[in-house]
Enzyme design. Structure first.
Site, PDB file in Angstrom:
ATOM      1  N   CYS A  12       0.827  -1.219   0.000  1.00 50.66           N
ATOM      2  CA  CYS A  12       0.000   0.000   0.000  1.00 50.66           C
ATOM      3  C   CYS A  12       0.860   1.267   0.000  1.00 50.66           C
ATOM      4  CB  CYS A  12      -0.906  -0.048   1.233  1.00 50.66           C
ATOM      5  SG  CYS A  12      -1.720   1.490   1.633  1.00 50.66           S
TER       6      CYS A  12
ATOM      7  N   CYS B 102       0.093   3.755   2.802  1.00 52.20           N
ATOM      8  CA  CYS B 102       0.587   3.208   4.072  1.00 52.20           C
ATOM      9  C   CYS B 102       2.065   3.558   4.247  1.00 52.20           C
ATOM     10  CB  CYS B 102       0.420   1.687   4.119  1.00 52.20           C
ATOM     11  SG  CYS B 102      -1.286   1.134   4.004  1.00 52.20           S
TER      12      CYS B 102
END
Length: 104
Positions: free
Chosen positions: A26, A29
């Protein structure tokens, strides 16, 4: 010492717990990681920070209805006091944490 379960960790009395649900693949993230690390340093001794990889802990992600990553959940005395999906500005994250600590 026995390994604590996720529920044991978020129900710990004494200080709020920020859980960062993330995934290695991600992008947002990865962007949030240094912000989460800074918050952990800023509130050291007043806040626990847990990072939960949703690919490795699907049960916890499912239990808290994490539908996208990153998702941040702030627990205070085992109760959800704040939940946010997606990247969060560092100042907003700090403000939410300060409010939870003030309730301690």
């Amino acid at each position: 010492m026995a390994k604590k379960s996720f529920n044991d960790l978020i129900n710990s009395p004494g200080m709020p717990v920020l859980v960062d649900f993330y995934a290695d693949w991600c992008g947002p993230c990865k962007t949030m990681n240094p912000i989460v690390e800074q918050v952990a340093k800023e509130f050291s001794g007043k806040l626990k920070v847990l990072k939960v990889n949703v690919d490795h802990n699907q049960a916890a992600a499912s239990q808290y209805r994490v539908q996208g990553v990153p998702t941040f959940i702030l627990f205070h005395k085992g109760q959800i006091v704040w939940k946010q999906a997606g990247a969060v500005p560092g100042h907003q994250l700090s403000q939410v944490i300060k409010q939870a600590i003030a309730k301690e």
